[in-house]
Design a protein around this motif. Structure first.
Motif, PDB file in Angstrom:
ATOM      1  N   GLU A   1       0.827  -1.200   0.000  1.00 10.16           N
ATOM      2  CA  GLU A   1       0.000   0.000   0.000  1.00 10.16           C
ATOM      3  C   GLU A   1       0.870   1.262   0.000  1.00 10.16           C
ATOM      4  OE1 GLU A   1      -3.188   0.412  -0.257  1.00 10.16           O
ATOM      5  OE2 GLU A   1      -3.222   2.568   0.131  1.00 10.16           O
ATOM      6  N   ALA A   2       1.859   1.278   0.895  1.00  9.51           N
ATOM      7  CA  ALA A   2       2.695   2.471   1.019  1.00  9.51           C
ATOM      8  C   ALA A   2       3.431   2.753  -0.282  1.00  9.51           C
ATOM      9  CB  ALA A   2       3.676   2.288   2.163  1.00  9.51           C
ATOM     10  N   ILE A   3       3.981   1.703  -0.878  1.00 10.33           N
ATOM     11  CA  ILE A   3       4.788   1.886  -2.085  1.00 10.33           C
ATOM     12  C   ILE A   3       3.901   2.284  -3.260  1.00 10.33           C
ATOM     13  CG2 ILE A   3       6.204   0.648  -3.757  1.00 10.33           C
ATOM     14  CD1 ILE A   3       7.216  -0.988  -1.226  1.00 10.33           C
TER      15      ILE A   3
ATOM     16  N   GLY B   1       1.595   6.727  -6.863  1.00  5.74           N
ATOM     17  CA  GLY B   1       0.448   7.423  -7.415  1.00  5.74           C
ATOM     18  C   GLY B   1      -0.713   6.535  -7.826  1.00  5.74           C
ATOM     19  N   VAL B   2      -0.699   5.282  -7.371  1.00 11.57           N
ATOM     20  CA  VAL B   2      -1.819   4.397  -7.691  1.00 11.57           C
ATOM     21  C   VAL B   2      -3.023   4.799  -6.820  1.00 11.57           C
ATOM     22  CG1 VAL B   2      -2.602   1.999  -7.652  1.00 11.57           C
ATOM     23  CG2 VAL B   2      -0.229   2.535  -8.228  1.00 11.57           C
ATOM     24  N   PRO B   3      -4.214   4.903  -7.409  1.00 18.90           N
ATOM     25  CA  PRO B   3      -5.381   5.298  -6.614  1.00 18.90           C
ATOM     26  C   PRO B   3      -5.688   4.263  -5.530  1.00 18.90           C
ATOM     27  CG  PRO B   3      -6.006   4.788  -8.870  1.00 18.90           C
ATOM     28  CD  PRO B   3      -4.524   4.743  -8.822  1.00 18.90           C
ATOM     29  N   PHE B   4      -6.309   4.747  -4.445  1.00 18.33           N
ATOM     30  CA  PHE B   4      -6.497   3.902  -3.260  1.00 18.33           C
ATOM     31  C   PHE B   4      -7.277   2.630  -3.559  1.00 18.33           C
ATOM     32  CE2 PHE B   4      -9.147   2.823   0.482  1.00 18.33           C
ATOM     33  CZ  PHE B   4      -8.125   2.364   1.287  1.00 18.33           C
ATOM     34  N   ALA B   5      -8.363   2.757  -4.310  1.00 18.61           N
ATOM     35  CA  ALA B   5      -9.193   1.575  -4.577  1.00 18.61           C
ATOM     36  C   ALA B   5      -8.338   0.469  -5.185  1.00 18.61           C
ATOM     37  CB  ALA B   5     -10.349   1.935  -5.500  1.00 18.61           C
ATOM     38  N   ALA B   6      -7.453   0.843  -6.113  1.00 20.34           N
ATOM     39  CA  ALA B   6      -6.615  -0.160  -6.768  1.00 20.34           C
ATOM     40  C   ALA B   6      -5.522  -0.656  -5.829  1.00 20.34           C
ATOM     41  CB  ALA B   6      -5.999   0.422  -8.032  1.00 20.34           C
ATOM     42  N   SER B   7      -4.900   0.273  -5.097  1.00 19.49           N
ATOM     43  CA  SER B   7      -3.773  -0.147  -4.266  1.00 19.49           C
ATOM     44  C   SER B   7      -4.235  -1.040  -3.122  1.00 19.49           C
ATOM     45  CB  SER B   7      -3.010   1.064  -3.727  1.00 19.49           C
ATOM     46  OG  SER B   7      -3.824   1.813  -2.860  1.00 19.49           O
TER      47      SER B   7
ATOM     48  N   ARG C   1      -2.259  10.180   4.052  1.00 18.11           N
ATOM     49  CA  ARG C   1      -3.651   9.815   4.284  1.00 18.11           C
ATOM     50  C   ARG C   1      -4.277   9.290   2.997  1.00 18.11           C
ATOM     51  NH1 ARG C   1      -5.327  10.995   9.066  1.00 18.11           N
ATOM     52  NH2 ARG C   1      -4.431  12.680  10.273  1.00 18.11           N
ATOM     53  N   ILE C   2      -5.364   8.563   3.172  1.00 22.75           N
ATOM     54  CA  ILE C   2      -6.056   8.009   2.019  1.00 22.75           C
ATOM     55  C   ILE C   2      -6.772   9.130   1.276  1.00 22.75           C
ATOM     56  CG2 ILE C   2      -7.860   6.437   1.259  1.00 22.75           C
ATOM     57  CD1 ILE C   2      -7.346   4.911   3.905  1.00 22.75           C
ATOM     58  N   GLN C   3      -6.637   9.109  -0.034  1.00 21.97           N
ATOM     59  CA  GLN C   3      -7.372  10.067  -0.841  1.00 21.97           C
ATOM     60  C   GLN C   3      -8.109   9.330  -1.938  1.00 21.97           C
ATOM     61  OE1 GLN C   3      -4.639  13.218  -1.911  1.00 21.97           O
ATOM     62  NE2 GLN C   3      -6.281  14.678  -1.494  1.00 21.97           N
ATOM     63  N   VAL C   4      -9.394   9.575  -2.010  1.00 21.83           N
ATOM     64  CA  VAL C   4     -10.168   8.993  -3.101  1.00 21.83           C
ATOM     65  C   VAL C   4     -10.768  10.148  -3.879  1.00 21.83           C
ATOM     66  CG1 VAL C   4     -12.093   7.501  -3.718  1.00 21.83           C
ATOM     67  CG2 VAL C   4     -10.672   6.945  -1.739  1.00 21.83           C
ATOM     68  N   GLY C   5     -10.277  10.311  -5.082  1.00 24.05           N
ATOM     69  CA  GLY C   5     -10.693  11.489  -5.838  1.00 24.05           C
ATOM     70  C   GLY C   5     -10.251  12.726  -5.072  1.00 24.05           C
ATOM     71  N   GLY C   6     -11.174  13.634  -4.806  1.00 24.87           N
ATOM     72  CA  GLY C   6     -10.801  14.821  -4.061  1.00 24.87           C
ATOM     73  C   GLY C   6     -11.043  14.673  -2.571  1.00 24.87           C
ATOM     74  N   PHE C   7     -11.526  13.496  -2.156  1.00 25.77           N
ATOM     75  CA  PHE C   7     -11.927  13.308  -0.761  1.00 25.77           C
ATOM     76  C   PHE C   7     -10.774  12.731   0.052  1.00 25.77           C
ATOM     77  CE2 PHE C   7     -14.010  10.979   2.685  1.00 25.77           C
ATOM     78  CZ  PHE C   7     -14.871  11.961   3.160  1.00 25.77           C
ATOM     79  N   THR C   8     -10.386  13.409   1.110  1.00 32.20           N
ATOM     80  CA  THR C   8      -9.298  12.927   1.944  1.00 32.20           C
ATOM     81  C   THR C   8      -9.858  12.376   3.248  1.00 32.20           C
ATOM     82  OG1 THR C   8      -8.010  14.744   1.057  1.00 32.20           O
ATOM     83  CG2 THR C   8      -7.052  13.522   2.878  1.00 32.20           C
ATOM     84  N   PHE C   9      -9.347  11.226   3.651  1.00 32.17           N
ATOM     85  CA  PHE C   9      -9.780  10.648   4.928  1.00 32.17           C
ATOM     86  C   PHE C   9      -8.941  11.273   6.041  1.00 32.17           C
ATOM     87  CE2 PHE C   9     -12.739   7.231   3.946  1.00 32.17           C
ATOM     88  CZ  PHE C   9     -12.643   7.209   2.575  1.00 32.17           C
ATOM     89  N   ASP C  10      -9.249  12.530   6.360  1.00 26.70           N
ATOM     90  CA  ASP C  10      -8.384  13.229   7.296  1.00 26.70           C
ATOM     91  C   ASP C  10      -8.985  13.341   8.690  1.00 26.70           C
ATOM     92  OD1 ASP C  10     -10.392  14.871   6.548  1.00 26.70           O
ATOM     93  OD2 ASP C  10      -9.131  16.506   5.820  1.00 26.70           O
TER      94      ASP C  10
ATOM     95  N   ALA D   1      -4.557 -12.569   1.936  1.00 30.35           N
ATOM     96  CA  ALA D   1      -5.178 -11.415   1.290  1.00 30.35           C
ATOM     97  C   ALA D   1      -5.932 -10.559   2.308  1.00 30.35           C
ATOM     98  CB  ALA D   1      -6.107 -11.879   0.177  1.00 30.35           C
ATOM     99  N   LEU D   2      -6.715 -11.209   3.152  1.00 28.38           N
ATOM    100  CA  LEU D   2      -7.462 -10.444   4.167  1.00 28.38           C
ATOM    101  C   LEU D   2      -6.508  -9.704   5.100  1.00 28.38           C
ATOM    102  CD1 LEU D   2     -10.373 -12.788   5.276  1.00 28.38           C
ATOM    103  CD2 LEU D   2     -10.397 -10.860   3.708  1.00 28.38           C
ATOM    104  N   THR D   3      -5.502 -10.429   5.569  1.00 25.65           N
ATOM    105  CA  THR D   3      -4.552  -9.802   6.476  1.00 25.65           C
ATOM    106  C   THR D   3      -3.808  -8.678   5.763  1.00 25.65           C
ATOM    107  OG1 THR D   3      -4.348 -11.987   7.438  1.00 25.65           O
ATOM    108  CG2 THR D   3      -2.823 -10.350   8.217  1.00 25.65           C
ATOM    109  N   GLY D   4      -3.547  -8.881   4.460  1.00 25.23           N
ATOM    110  CA  GLY D   4      -2.881  -7.846   3.680  1.00 25.23           C
ATOM    111  C   GLY D   4      -3.718  -6.578   3.581  1.00 25.23           C
ATOM    112  N   VAL D   5      -5.014  -6.743   3.360  1.00 26.92           N
ATOM    113  CA  VAL D   5      -5.906  -5.583   3.305  1.00 26.92           C
ATOM    114  C   VAL D   5      -5.872  -4.851   4.649  1.00 26.92           C
ATOM    115  CG1 VAL D   5      -8.318  -4.885   3.226  1.00 26.92           C
ATOM    116  CG2 VAL D   5      -7.416  -6.439   1.505  1.00 26.92           C
ATOM    117  N   ALA D   6      -5.900  -5.630   5.731  1.00 24.33           N
ATOM    118  CA  ALA D   6      -5.806  -5.012   7.054  1.00 24.33           C
ATOM    119  C   ALA D   6      -4.485  -4.264   7.195  1.00 24.33           C
ATOM    120  CB  ALA D   6      -5.931  -6.075   8.140  1.00 24.33           C
ATOM    121  N   GLY D   7      -3.418  -4.863   6.644  1.00 26.63           N
ATOM    122  CA  GLY D   7      -2.113  -4.213   6.703  1.00 26.63           C
ATOM    123  C   GLY D   7      -2.117  -2.873   5.981  1.00 26.63           C
TER     124      GLY D   7
END
Lengths: 295, 252, 358, 392
Positions: free
Chosen positions: C85-87, C92-98, C157-166, C228-234
């Motif tokens: 996720e961090a990398i 610049g990969v969007p959050f949904a994909a990463s 922080r997570i950004q989806v489109g213009g929305f930031t999870f701040d 995979a589940l644990t990875g998503v949690a990570g």
């Protein structure tokens, strides 16, 4: 020539470290063979043993060997108690239950050590009659601490061998570890035998702890070395005492050589990589007899 | 027509020659029983057929096909189901769920469809359930359907295990001591079921059995085994009268 | 207890089988939905962690609780998810994909791991996964060009489109929403053929195999799904902590996940959630305990280790079915009062038998 | 209409009515008429709690001293300590609690690089000051941000300074490195590489170990094989002693240098003969009672009186961090806000405390207190200063 000396030097320190792994692994295997319990608290028992040794020798000023014996005796008692109070009710429970409960015991031991006044989280040393000196042999240098470890391991292996081979109690223990039910039917007191095996195992842990003290010192995290003894026991086959010793030596030597000849980082994972390779070829380790479930 | 044939089956474990040069053929629609004293190699023979053990020698022929080398999990897909001597049920699941596992070899939807539980997954679940309900009806297991297997009496678990094997819709079923641990009433029930399996479902039965009354009641043919070798094959009455068989039992 | 009348097979595979339960779940959903209105930020952030831990716990639960494969290496999947996720975010990969890729990456690693562990069982598997976790940790430390080694990666922080999870409440909705999604996937899996195959392997490998279950294949599937589940949690963890280093993913993290599933209740989805609540709340509970008994914080270290260890030991000795098991007993006790007998829950040997003869 | 769906409507209404997450804010969080609340995150129960517990003592002593002397511009100082066990997850949760439930005015002296790195953004995002985390990592002052201040000379500077001095004065030329494979060790390694690069050199041997390792035989053997004459150790206490003892057991006696991380009396006590001659860079001298100044002696006594234990250098660190932070608050005056605190801290120039810590200065644009260290050596079982403060 220089290269050869370096190589031999590495082998020697590898053997010394390997002996430590071997004794811890012996502790695992003794218990596993007898009761199918894998004792994840073995490292913490070792730590506790070292703290007891530290208290007797350094704090109370006892002579080294007296303190050592006393620590071994105390640990034997603690081992037997653990079996009686905590582990006996767990007989026949699945692997993870045992894993969890022994990890839990490890935590409790740490808690005790941290809370005892005069122990805590500081680092301490134990002065031994032999520490400090070195023996030179041509270009080779061996420290007395390493010699003591190698010697003690040899002695322990011989004593255990004689014990299991020639004493009634030892034979009864062997019988128990091969077939508890059958041993029970022929009149072996299986329960007290199990407690005694725990006692022996905890005492060996204390022995390693005190042998290690001059090298790594006594502190609450010294038990993590137990994690390295797992690959040793697994490579050896987990059910085999000679396997544990051989596994420990293999791991020690491979680690030393990897640390010297391979790039950074390999030393720390050499044991685990080696173990995964062995398991890929022999899923039950090098020395395991193949036992299949009867259906 | 011959459904299954073992040709010169052979297997050693270390120094023990557990099965030596055993040959026999099971006809389609037959109830074929293997008898023999303890340690005769009966269970080993079963384990060879279900490919849990590899053959030391010889070959297995099923439906005119050599199955000596197929993977163990593929055996049931060919139509060969089995039970176990000491019951190997999934103790922590319900009877229904155990029987549904019996349907495993009959296929199912892709993993992603299961994860999303698409309508294909739902259809497949219902289809399997219908087959399983047939087995439940046949073996009278209705009242135990949602019970956890671990809590059921031994006799019922024995029936559940039979049902689980049947759920896979086998052509050949291997029963490892179906009456062991059952009381006389339950044994009698079992004998009816074994015959029903053959007559109603057309399944060929190959079984190991100790209870001679059951053997006599249901078997078409019997194979007597001792020390891994075939003593005799023939009609039940004939085998039970065979002096070598009697000697093996008494002297063994 | 009442036995509902069933009219179709469909009813047995419904998501929620009883109407009464439906009402309770609806209330719970409502309470969760409205949580930001009545909970302070501190509690919301704890709930976010509960969400993250529950997802990781479900991964562990699938592997340990439902398939009987003991893993001491779950931290490795957590780490792979977090680092992926961090990398990817940096790239610049969007959050949904990463997020999906973080899961896929950890899942793939699990599948690869199963190549060498498929034939292992019991303690051998536990130790092999432990080794695997050590190796992953070392690779993350040494592969500096990718992971920045020990210096760690700052995660934005997570950004989806213009929305930031701040804000805390945004992250809370995200992690709770993902938890609900994961729970739904798990329920689906468990009521399907694959789920049954997994529990079958747990109870008897030999008969699972004889019924056509390809052990190696399903072990690969379960390791991949669990990974995979644990990875998503990570991945979520990386965003929550905002700074990841390899030494956050040590054996302690693996043990924590194992404790989570055991204390929560093995073989139950509720258990994973209860376990996550437990793991997140425990430190606060210990502080309460400390203050109640007036223990100096100098002894905090011993207290932490002691409570942790004792709980593990006591749960194993007296409540091997975990919090969820205890809850069920209480519920049954109330349901059938006054007919409860002590033997109703006679202790059974759980999931695995002697592994020397497997 | 069911109860549940009606409840849902109510909740939806509420959702429209408020926007969550924005509570009413006081003018300045944590500052009232008579009190200033500050918070800190320490490791009281984790792997480095041998730091956390004495630091906490030192901090509490400082708070008591300040309040006994009348507080800060008429306000008493209150310190809320949270344990984070050196675990970033716990640190984030505990920081959350300090910020939102205890409503602290500033985070002061949080411990550990990873844990502070995880919590600093939370503090800064709220517009609150993040002062003097107990970690010599540069990231807590650089890049410059108005509200973040660091106290300690970075390991990087410390090692380069010592190394430069030793090469120039003692003529070492074959430098080897053994470092812990974490962020701390990486800093030490980088410092050695950069300092050597100045003179066109490279380390003759680089080797590392995993945190918690106890066996250094192959690392030391490699350093010996590469014939290093000065070994820079990126180690803490046990590893320092372990490495030097291993070298001694191999009959090899190069010079060793460590960073501030291993500069503690316990290193000399544990190592005995094995660590004689060990060099270390340091920022605050160890307070040995027999050589301490009268002020320090008085301080040692008051520490003993309060905690029943002789203070160590960690206790000093906890004390001076709070003291320095309080100085900034004092300078800020009665109108205490994050901005005035920053300005107050920036007034501190060449400040020297009673313990002899390197002079501290802050300015607009530079919030790193000091980059200076002195070189010390173990002689006859205790640390002796060889130089005054210097910088490479």
């Amino acid at each position: 020539m220089q290269g050869l000396i370096e190589f031999t030097q590495m082998i020697i320190s590898g053997v010394a470290t390997g002996c430590i792994y071997a004794i811890v692994a012996l502790g695992f295997v003794l218990i596993y063979k007898a009761s199918e319990i894998v004792n994840f608290a073995q490292g913490d028992l070792m730590m506790l043993g070292a703290f007891l040794g530290f208290s007797f020798i350094t704090l109370l000023g006892m002579p080294f060997y007296l303190g050592l014996m006393l620590a071994l005796a105390c640990m034997a008692l603690i081992g037997a108690l653990l079996d009686r109070v905590v582990l006996r009710p767990m007989a026949g429970q699945p692997v993870f239950a045992i894993v969890i409960i022994t990890i839990g015991i490890g935590f409790v031991i740490r808690a005790v050590v941290i809370s005892v006044p005069g122990w805590g989280t500081e680092t301490y040393g134990i002065a031994t009659p032999y520490s400090g000196g070195v023996t030179t042999l041509g270009g080779l240098v061996i420290s007395n601490e390493h010699l003591a470890i190698i010697g003690a391991t040899l002695a322990l292996v011989i004593v255990l061998y004689l014990f299991f081979r020639f004493t009634m109690l030892g034979v009864a223990m062997q019988a128990t570890s091969q077939n508890q039910l059958a041993a029970y039917y022929v009149g072996v007191p299986v329960k007290s035998i199990l407690s005694m095996i725990w006692a022996i195992s905890a005492a060996t842990a204390a022995l390693v702890g005190i042998l290690l003290a001059p090298i790594t010192f006594v502190h609450v995290n010294m038990g993590f070395i137990g994690l390295k003894a797992f690959p040793a026991a697994v490579i050896g086959g987990f059910g085999s005492l000679p396997g544990a010793v051989v596994g420990g030596l293999i791991i020690g030597v491979v680690e030393a050589l990897a640390g010297f000849y391979l790039p950074e980082g390999f030393k720390d994972i050499a044991a685990y990589v080696l173990m995964l390779l062995v398991l890929a070829v022999r899923p039950k380790g090098l020395f395991a007899q193949s036992v299949a479930k009867k259906v | 027509m011959t459904l299954f044939e073992g040709r010169n089956l052979d297997r050693r474990f270390g120094g023990i020659h557990a099965v030596r040069d055993v040959s026999f053929a099971v006809e389609e629609g037959e109830i074929f029983t293997i008898i023999g004293p303890n340690g005769a190699g009966k269970s080993t023979l079963f384990n060879l057929i279900s490919r849990i053990y590899d053959l030391g020698g010889g070959s297995l022929v099923y439906d005119d096909r050599d199955i000596s080398r197929i993977a163990p999990h593929k055996v049931v897909g060919l139509g060969i189901a089995r039970t176990f001597q000491n019951i190997e049920l999934f103790e922590n699941s319900t009877v229904l769920s155990n029987l549904l596992v019996g349907r495993h070899s009959r296929g199912g939807p892709a993993l992603w469809q299961e994860l999303l539980f698409t309508s294909a997954a739902r259809q497949s679940e219902i289809a399997h359930r219908e087959r399983v309900e047939d087995v439940i009806d046949l073996l009278d297991l209705q009242e135990h359907r949602d019970a956890r297997v671990g809590g059921l009496p031994y006799g019922i678990r024995k029936v559940v295990e039979l049902g689980r094997a049947l759920a896979s819709q086998p052509r050949l079923i291997l029963l490892d001591e179906p009456s062991s641990g059952l009381n006389p009433d339950e044994t009698e029930d079992m004998s009816y079921w074994i015959r029903d399996i053959r007559s109603q479902l057309g399944v060929t039965v190959l079984m190991i059995e100790h209870d001679m009354s059951l053997v006599g009641m249901v078997s078409d043919r019997v194979l007597a085994l001792d020390h891994g070798e075939v003593l005799a094959i023939g009609q039940p009455a004939e085998i039970m009268a065979n002096p070598r068989v009697i000697e093996a039992y008494l002297g063994g | 207890m009442h036995v509902p009348m069933k009219t179709s097979y469909n009813e047995d595979i419904r998501l929620i089988r009883q109407r009464g339960t439906l009402v309770w779940y609806a209330l719970l959903a409502l309470a969760l939905l409205a949580a930001p209105f009545y909970l302070g930020e501190h509690h919301l952030s704890q709930l976010s962690f509960v969400g993250i831990y529950a997802i990781a716990g479900l991964g562990a639960m699938l592997l340990v609780g439902y398939t009987g494969q003991v893993s001491l290496g779950q931290a490795a999947f957590l780490a792979i998810g977090a680092y992926t996720e961090a990398i990817l975010q940096k790239a610049g990969v969007p959050f949904a994909a990463s997020l999906v890729l973080a899961g896929v990456m950890a899942g793939l690693t699990g599948a690869i791991l199963s190549l060498s562990t498929a034939r292992l069982a019991g303690i051998y598997l536990a130790i092999a996964t432990l080794a695997f976790a050590f190796i992953v940790e070392e690779v993350l430390t040494r592969w500096e060009s990718l992971t920045n080694g020990s210096l760690g990666i700052l995660v934005k922080r997570i950004q989806v489109g213009g929305f930031t999870f701040d804000a805390e409440w945004k992250f809370y909705y995200l992690s709770t929403g993902l938890l609900v999604l994961v729970l739904w996937l798990m329920i689906n899996l468990l009521r399907s053929r694959t789920g049954r195959a997994l529990t079958a392997m747990r109870d008897s490998e030999i008969s699972a195999q004889s019924l056509g279950i390809h052990l190696a294949r399903y072990k690969a599937i379960v390791l991949a799904l669990s990974g995979a589940l644990t990875g998503v949690a990570g991945a979520l963890y990386a965003h929550r902590i905002q700074f990841i280093t390899p030494d956050q993913f040590t054996i302690m993290a693996s043990v924590e996940l194992l404790v989570l599933v055991v204390v929560g209740g093995l073989g139950s989805l509720h258990g994973a959630v209860f376990g996550a609540v437990f793991i997140v709340m425990l430190p606060q509970f210990i502080v309460l305990l400390r203050d109640a008994f007036g223990i100096s914080s100098t002894y905090q270290a011993g207290l932490d280790a002691g409570v942790y260890g004792l709980l593990m030991v006591l749960f194993m000795l007296f409540e091997p079915h975990g919090i969820y098991g205890r809850w069920q007993k209480i519920k049954l006790y109330l349901d059938i009062f006054p007919f409860y007998r002590k033997a109703t829950f006679r202790r059974q040997r759980m999931f695995q038998k002697s592994e020397q003869l497997r | 209409m069911t109860f549940a769906s009606r409840l849902k409507m109510v909740a939806l209404g509420a959702l429209l009515a408020f926007s969550p997450g924005f509570g009413a804010k006081a003018d300045v969080q944590g500052v009232s008429d008579d009190e200033i609340v500050i918070g800190t995150l320490l490791d009281l129960s984790g792997p480095i709690n041998f730091w956390g517990i004495p630091v906490k003592n030192g901090m509490e002593l400082a708070v008591d001293d300040i309040n006994a002397a009348g507080g800060i511009n008429g306000r008493k100082l209150r310190l809320v300590v949270e344990d984070m066990a050196y675990d970033p997850k716990k640190a984030v949760l505990a920081a959350q609690k300090l910020l939102t439930s205890d409503k602290i005015f500033a985070m002061v002296g949080s411990m550990g690089t990873v844990t502070s790195a995880a919590t600093m953004p939370m503090v800064l995002e709220r517009g609150l000051p993040h002062l003097f985390p107990i970690t010599p990592a540069e990231m807590f002052a650089i890049p410059y941000e108005k509200l973040k201040f660091a106290f300690f000379s970075p390991y990087y500077d410390d090692v380069r300074t010592s190394l430069k001095y030793l090469i120039a004065e003692k003529g070492f030329s074959r430098i080897g490195v053994m470092y812990q494979d974490d962020e701390f060790g990486a800093n030490v390694l980088q410092a050695v590489k950069d300092q050597l690069a100045e003179t066109g050199l490279e380390p003759v041997s680089v080797t590392s170990y995993k945190r918690g390792a106890t066996d250094f035989s192959s690392q030391i053997a490699r350093l010996k094989a590469d014939n290093a004459d000065l070994v820079v150790l990126g180690t803490v206490v046990r590893e320092t002693v372990g490495a030097m003892a291993t070298a001694k057991n191999l009959g090899w006696h190069p010079a060793f240098l460590i960073s501030q991380a291993g500069y503690a009396p316990v290193t000399a006590e544990l190592g005995k003969d094995a660590v004689e001659g060990l060099y270390a860079g340091a920022m605050t001298p160890i307070p040995y009672p027999d050589t301490a100044s009268p002020e320090v002696l008085a301080w040692i006594d008051s520490y003993k009186a309060k905690f029943g234990d002789a203070p160590n250098v960690q206790g000093v660190v906890g004390y001076i961090i709070i003291q320095t932070a309080a100085m900034g608050m004092q300078n800020a005056g009665r109108d205490l806000t994050p901005d005035t605190l920053a300005a107050g801290l920036e007034q501190i120039k060449d400040y020297r405390n009673i313990f002899g810590t390197a002079p501290l200065s802050f300015s607009d644009g530079d919030h790193l207190g000091s980059r200076q260290t002195f070189l010390a050596q173990v002689q006859n079982g205790r640390w002796v200063a060889l130089t005054g403060f210097m910088h490479y």
